[in-house]
Design a protein around this motif. Structure first.
Motif, PDB file in Angstrom:
ATOM      1  N   LEU A 242      58.408  13.227   9.252  1.00 45.17           N
ATOM      2  CA  LEU A 242      57.012  12.427   8.985  1.00 45.17           C
ATOM      3  C   LEU A 242      56.655  12.072   7.647  1.00 45.17           C
ATOM      4  O   LEU A 242      56.190  11.201   7.530  1.00 45.17           O
ATOM      5  CB  LEU A 242      56.020  13.415   9.962  1.00 45.17           C
ATOM      6  CG  LEU A 242      54.556  12.775   9.956  1.00 45.17           C
ATOM      7  CD1 LEU A 242      54.791  11.554  10.951  1.00 45.17           C
ATOM      8  CD2 LEU A 242      53.739  13.889  10.754  1.00 45.17           C
ATOM      9  N   GLY A 243      56.854  12.760   6.778  1.00 41.88           N
ATOM     10  CA  GLY A 243      56.590  12.719   5.391  1.00 41.88           C
ATOM     11  C   GLY A 243      57.427  11.196   4.792  1.00 41.88           C
ATOM     12  O   GLY A 243      56.844  10.571   4.141  1.00 41.88           O
ATOM     13  N   TYR A 244      58.662  11.424   5.381  1.00 44.98           N
ATOM     14  CA  TYR A 244      59.461  10.282   5.028  1.00 44.98           C
ATOM     15  C   TYR A 244      58.916   8.866   5.792  1.00 44.98           C
ATOM     16  O   TYR A 244      58.909   8.044   4.879  1.00 44.98           O
ATOM     17  CB  TYR A 244      60.806  10.395   5.416  1.00 44.98           C
ATOM     18  CG  TYR A 244      61.760   8.948   5.261  1.00 44.98           C
ATOM     19  CD1 TYR A 244      62.275   9.046   4.019  1.00 44.98           C
ATOM     20  CD2 TYR A 244      61.952   8.295   6.391  1.00 44.98           C
ATOM     21  CE1 TYR A 244      63.047   7.515   3.922  1.00 44.98           C
ATOM     22  CE2 TYR A 244      62.781   7.062   6.384  1.00 44.98           C
ATOM     23  CZ  TYR A 244      63.394   6.735   4.839  1.00 44.98           C
ATOM     24  OH  TYR A 244      64.079   5.393   4.970  1.00 44.98           O
ATOM     25  N   LEU A 245      58.549   9.000   6.875  1.00 47.25           N
ATOM     26  CA  LEU A 245      57.815   7.747   7.359  1.00 47.25           C
ATOM     27  C   LEU A 245      56.423   7.289   6.858  1.00 47.25           C
ATOM     28  O   LEU A 245      56.186   5.998   6.672  1.00 47.25           O
ATOM     29  CB  LEU A 245      57.783   8.023   8.856  1.00 47.25           C
ATOM     30  CG  LEU A 245      58.982   8.183   9.905  1.00 47.25           C
ATOM     31  CD1 LEU A 245      58.939   8.659  11.198  1.00 47.25           C
ATOM     32  CD2 LEU A 245      59.966   6.865   9.720  1.00 47.25           C
ATOM     33  N   THR A 246      55.678   8.187   6.671  1.00 46.66           N
ATOM     34  CA  THR A 246      54.293   7.909   6.376  1.00 46.66           C
ATOM     35  C   THR A 246      54.100   8.089   4.907  1.00 46.66           C
ATOM     36  O   THR A 246      53.066   7.158   4.186  1.00 46.66           O
ATOM     37  CB  THR A 246      53.365   8.925   6.927  1.00 46.66           C
ATOM     38  OG1 THR A 246      53.500  10.222   6.527  1.00 46.66           O
ATOM     39  CG2 THR A 246      53.352   8.957   8.344  1.00 46.66           C
ATOM     40  N   LYS A 247      55.022   8.580   3.958  1.00 43.30           N
ATOM     41  CA  LYS A 247      54.776   8.586   2.495  1.00 43.30           C
ATOM     42  C   LYS A 247      53.754   9.572   1.957  1.00 43.30           C
ATOM     43  O   LYS A 247      53.460   9.567   1.050  1.00 43.30           O
ATOM     44  CB  LYS A 247      54.735   7.306   1.980  1.00 43.30           C
ATOM     45  CG  LYS A 247      55.888   6.155   2.300  1.00 43.30           C
ATOM     46  CD  LYS A 247      57.024   6.740   1.757  1.00 43.30           C
ATOM     47  CE  LYS A 247      58.298   5.525   1.994  1.00 43.30           C
ATOM     48  NZ  LYS A 247      59.592   6.026   1.636  1.00 43.30           N
ATOM     49  N   ASN A 248      52.856  10.140   2.882  1.00 37.27           N
ATOM     50  CA  ASN A 248      51.831  10.809   2.514  1.00 37.27           C
ATOM     51  C   ASN A 248      51.394  12.055   3.338  1.00 37.27           C
ATOM     52  O   ASN A 248      50.329  12.556   3.350  1.00 37.27           O
ATOM     53  CB  ASN A 248      50.587   9.974   2.568  1.00 37.27           C
ATOM     54  CG  ASN A 248      50.171   9.369   4.017  1.00 37.27           C
ATOM     55  OD1 ASN A 248      50.817   9.843   4.899  1.00 37.27           O
ATOM     56  ND2 ASN A 248      48.980   8.555   3.946  1.00 37.27           N
ATOM     57  N   PHE A 249      52.653  12.650   4.051  1.00 44.67           N
ATOM     58  CA  PHE A 249      52.317  13.876   5.000  1.00 44.67           C
ATOM     59  C   PHE A 249      53.048  15.208   4.237  1.00 44.67           C
ATOM     60  O   PHE A 249      54.307  14.915   3.863  1.00 44.67           O
ATOM     61  CB  PHE A 249      52.969  13.577   6.232  1.00 44.67           C
ATOM     62  CG  PHE A 249      52.678  14.922   7.241  1.00 44.67           C
ATOM     63  CD1 PHE A 249      51.671  14.921   7.937  1.00 44.67           C
ATOM     64  CD2 PHE A 249      53.706  15.911   7.308  1.00 44.67           C
ATOM     65  CE1 PHE A 249      51.339  16.290   8.527  1.00 44.67           C
ATOM     66  CE2 PHE A 249      53.420  16.847   8.138  1.00 44.67           C
ATOM     67  CZ  PHE A 249      52.283  17.215   8.539  1.00 44.67           C
ATOM     68  N   GLU A 250      52.463  16.096   4.085  1.00 45.24           N
ATOM     69  CA  GLU A 250      53.116  17.255   3.218  1.00 45.24           C
ATOM     70  C   GLU A 250      53.234  18.403   4.561  1.00 45.24           C
ATOM     71  O   GLU A 250      52.586  18.570   5.294  1.00 45.24           O
ATOM     72  CB  GLU A 250      52.365  17.766   2.129  1.00 45.24           C
ATOM     73  CG  GLU A 250      52.015  16.900   1.068  1.00 45.24           C
ATOM     74  CD  GLU A 250      51.172  17.421   0.146  1.00 45.24           C
ATOM     75  OE1 GLU A 250      50.829  18.859   0.114  1.00 45.24           O
ATOM     76  OE2 GLU A 250      51.012  16.875  -0.959  1.00 45.24           O
ATOM     77  N   THR A 251      54.411  19.069   4.180  1.00 46.33           N
ATOM     78  CA  THR A 251      54.777  20.180   5.411  1.00 46.33           C
ATOM     79  C   THR A 251      53.603  21.433   5.177  1.00 46.33           C
ATOM     80  O   THR A 251      53.284  21.868   4.180  1.00 46.33           O
ATOM     81  CB  THR A 251      56.209  20.906   5.005  1.00 46.33           C
ATOM     82  OG1 THR A 251      57.037  19.871   4.842  1.00 46.33           O
ATOM     83  CG2 THR A 251      56.280  21.891   5.909  1.00 46.33           C
ATOM     84  N   PRO A 252      52.968  21.662   6.326  1.00 41.50           N
ATOM     85  CA  PRO A 252      51.850  22.697   6.182  1.00 41.50           C
ATOM     86  C   PRO A 252      52.397  24.093   5.882  1.00 41.50           C
ATOM     87  O   PRO A 252      53.598  24.387   6.117  1.00 41.50           O
ATOM     88  CB  PRO A 252      51.343  22.718   7.826  1.00 41.50           C
ATOM     89  CG  PRO A 252      52.624  22.074   8.607  1.00 41.50           C
ATOM     90  CD  PRO A 252      53.251  21.176   7.641  1.00 41.50           C
ATOM     91  N   LEU A 253      51.739  24.781   5.159  1.00 43.03           N
ATOM     92  CA  LEU A 253      51.970  26.191   4.858  1.00 43.03           C
ATOM     93  C   LEU A 253      52.413  26.967   6.030  1.00 43.03           C
ATOM     94  O   LEU A 253      51.382  27.154   7.231  1.00 43.03           O
ATOM     95  CB  LEU A 253      50.794  26.828   4.214  1.00 43.03           C
ATOM     96  CG  LEU A 253      51.158  28.231   3.444  1.00 43.03           C
ATOM     97  CD1 LEU A 253      52.294  28.287   2.681  1.00 43.03           C
ATOM     98  CD2 LEU A 253      49.555  28.880   3.040  1.00 43.03           C
ATOM     99  N   LEU A 254      53.401  27.569   6.366  1.00 39.36           N
ATOM    100  CA  LEU A 254      53.751  28.278   7.486  1.00 39.36           C
ATOM    101  C   LEU A 254      53.913  29.768   7.274  1.00 39.36           C
ATOM    102  O   LEU A 254      53.789  30.253   6.428  1.00 39.36           O
ATOM    103  CB  LEU A 254      55.109  27.777   7.922  1.00 39.36           C
ATOM    104  CG  LEU A 254      55.366  26.457   8.212  1.00 39.36           C
ATOM    105  CD1 LEU A 254      56.943  26.031   8.637  1.00 39.36           C
ATOM    106  CD2 LEU A 254      54.658  25.925   9.178  1.00 39.36           C
ATOM    107  N   PRO A 255      53.609  30.503   8.379  1.00 40.70           N
ATOM    108  CA  PRO A 255      53.765  31.865   8.338  1.00 40.70           C
ATOM    109  C   PRO A 255      54.961  32.431   7.852  1.00 40.70           C
ATOM    110  O   PRO A 255      55.781  32.036   8.265  1.00 40.70           O
ATOM    111  CB  PRO A 255      53.325  32.408   9.630  1.00 40.70           C
ATOM    112  CG  PRO A 255      52.694  31.481  10.196  1.00 40.70           C
ATOM    113  CD  PRO A 255      53.336  30.259   9.782  1.00 40.70           C
ATOM    114  N   ASP A 256      54.986  33.468   6.928  1.00 38.48           N
ATOM    115  CA  ASP A 256      56.167  34.253   6.432  1.00 38.48           C
ATOM    116  C   ASP A 256      56.808  34.835   7.839  1.00 38.48           C
ATOM    117  O   ASP A 256      55.897  35.807   8.333  1.00 38.48           O
ATOM    118  CB  ASP A 256      55.830  35.401   5.486  1.00 38.48           C
ATOM    119  CG  ASP A 256      57.047  36.134   5.051  1.00 38.48           C
ATOM    120  OD1 ASP A 256      58.089  35.260   4.279  1.00 38.48           O
ATOM    121  OD2 ASP A 256      57.162  37.052   5.482  1.00 38.48           O
ATOM    122  N   VAL A 257      57.993  34.670   8.026  1.00 38.47           N
ATOM    123  CA  VAL A 257      58.737  34.984   9.354  1.00 38.47           C
ATOM    124  C   VAL A 257      58.720  36.511   9.329  1.00 38.47           C
ATOM    125  O   VAL A 257      58.353  37.271  10.235  1.00 38.47           O
ATOM    126  CB  VAL A 257      59.880  34.509   9.324  1.00 38.47           C
ATOM    127  CG1 VAL A 257      60.815  35.175  10.707  1.00 38.47           C
ATOM    128  CG2 VAL A 257      59.914  32.921   9.586  1.00 38.47           C
TER     129      VAL A 257
END
Length: 364
Positions: free
Chosen positions: A67-82
């Motif tokens: 999604l970031g590659y397609l939109t150029k402005n999307f960042e991966t959300p902060l995910l819980p530590d597994v």
């Protein structure tokens, strides 16, 4: 009598929530039934949680990169530590078992040579060198029965390793010999699912409340109507899976997994029975009809032209090399549901969808 739960009891209910666990916990203390879970099962459930959490995290990261590659402005959300999530889950899971009065059987301490001998002799649950964890579960059961002999029910989908034959409810002869060495009168049976055990052995112990059933069916119960309850809980249908045995197709072969994307237009609410639990709470079973959008998969070679009728929409042409993902709108569903509530306050404590069936759709 003991009721022993295998890992399969938690495959689709990893948090041990819902009516089947609640009913079991409610009836067991009043019926001389003790529910136990081997420590091996607890550790397997924790392992499954880790695997599912890691898979979900990796999928989010991969999709976020796309999604970031397609939109150029999307960042991966902060995910819980597994690792932290796994620790929290294990603690909460063990606490949940305690709250349900489910005792955890400790790991067996038998010598390794005994396990090796059982494996070499191909004695169940070992089969052709496979079955170490199942053997640990069985040895945990034997140790507990040796300390306190009792008839028991073992709830497991794994009949091929524990049963006399696949799908049977009788223990394999190897396991019966083990029981005879402890107490000749001790016997055990298998149930494939917790639902089947609760339906056959727990619900019949509860008292039917016919006057309340009539009140709920006629909307004369003062605190809510069942249709209101269903509409408030309708989002619980999202992602419910539907078997191909429950779908009748006229124009296209729809393959699993088939899931519900959305549902509305609740009609024809029917109350099948109302049971009073030992705690005083009420358990309700019923059915209703609704209209839904479902998602499934169609073989790519069969997908050309299927959108022309207007009800089937191809949501992903490139699901994989062989299949496309499709949505089908305005599908009539028949839903089996249940819920538990407090009669005095009218509070809904839980709501479960048991089955979606009776599906029929036409594209023309």
């Amino acid at each position: 009598m003991k009721v022993i739960l295998d890992t399969s009891c938690f495959h689709d209910n990893i948090h041990a929530s819902g009516e089947h666990f609640e009913l079991l916990a409610d009836v067991a203390p009043e019926s001389a039934v003790e529910v136990v879970v081997p420590e091996v099962v607890v550790q397997e459930v924790v392992k499954q949680f880790r695997e599912r959490a890691e898979n979900a995290s990796h999928a989010i990261q991969a999709n976020s990169r796309d999604l970031g590659y397609l939109t150029k402005n999307f960042e991966t959300p902060l995910l819980p530590d597994v690792d932290t999530s796994v620790e929290e889950f294990e603690s909460n899971f063990r606490d949940r078992l305690k709250a349900l009065n489910i005792r955890v059987l400790p790991l067996p301490t038998l010598p390794h040579q005994e396990m090796l001998n059982r494996d070499k002799e191909n004695r169940r649950p070992f089969v052709a060198g496979r079955g170490y964890r199942d053997a640990l579960i069985w040895e945990s059961i034997l140790k507990d029965l040796d300390a306190e002999p009792s008839d028991f029910i073992f709830v497991t989908v794994n009949s091929k390793d524990f049963a006399a034959k696949v799908g049977d409810d009788q223990l394999h002869s190897d396991l019966k010999q083990d029981l005879e060495s402890i107490e000749p009168a001790c016997s055990g049976r298998l149930f494939a699912t917790l639902k089947s055990f609760v339906d056959a052995n727990i619900k019949p112990m509860l008292k039917s409340v016919d006057e309340l059933k009539r009140a709920l069916q006629t909307d004369s119960y003062p605190l809510f109507t069942v249709e209101q309850v269903v509409n408030e809980q309708i989002d619980r249908l999202v992602n419910v899976e539907i078997s191909t045995h429950d779908i009748r197709v006229t124009d296209v072969d729809l393959d699993e997994p088939i899931t519900i994307e959305s549902a509305d237009d609740v009609t024809d609410v029917q109350i099948e029975r109302v049971l009073e639990m030992n705690s005083g709470r009420l358990y309700v079973e019923g059915t209703f009809a609704c209209t839904a959008t479902i998602e499934g998969y169609v073989f790519k070679a069969d997908a050309y032209g299927i959108e022309e009728g207007g009800r089937i929409h191809i949501s992903n042409w490139h699901w994989n090399e062989y299949y496309v993902a499709v949505e089908i709108r305005n599908v009539d569903l028949q839903i089996q549901f249940s819920f538990i509530f407090d009669r005095r306050k009218g509070d809904i404590e839980s709501f479960d969808v048991a089955r979606a069936s009776g599906i029929e759709y036409r594209t023309t």
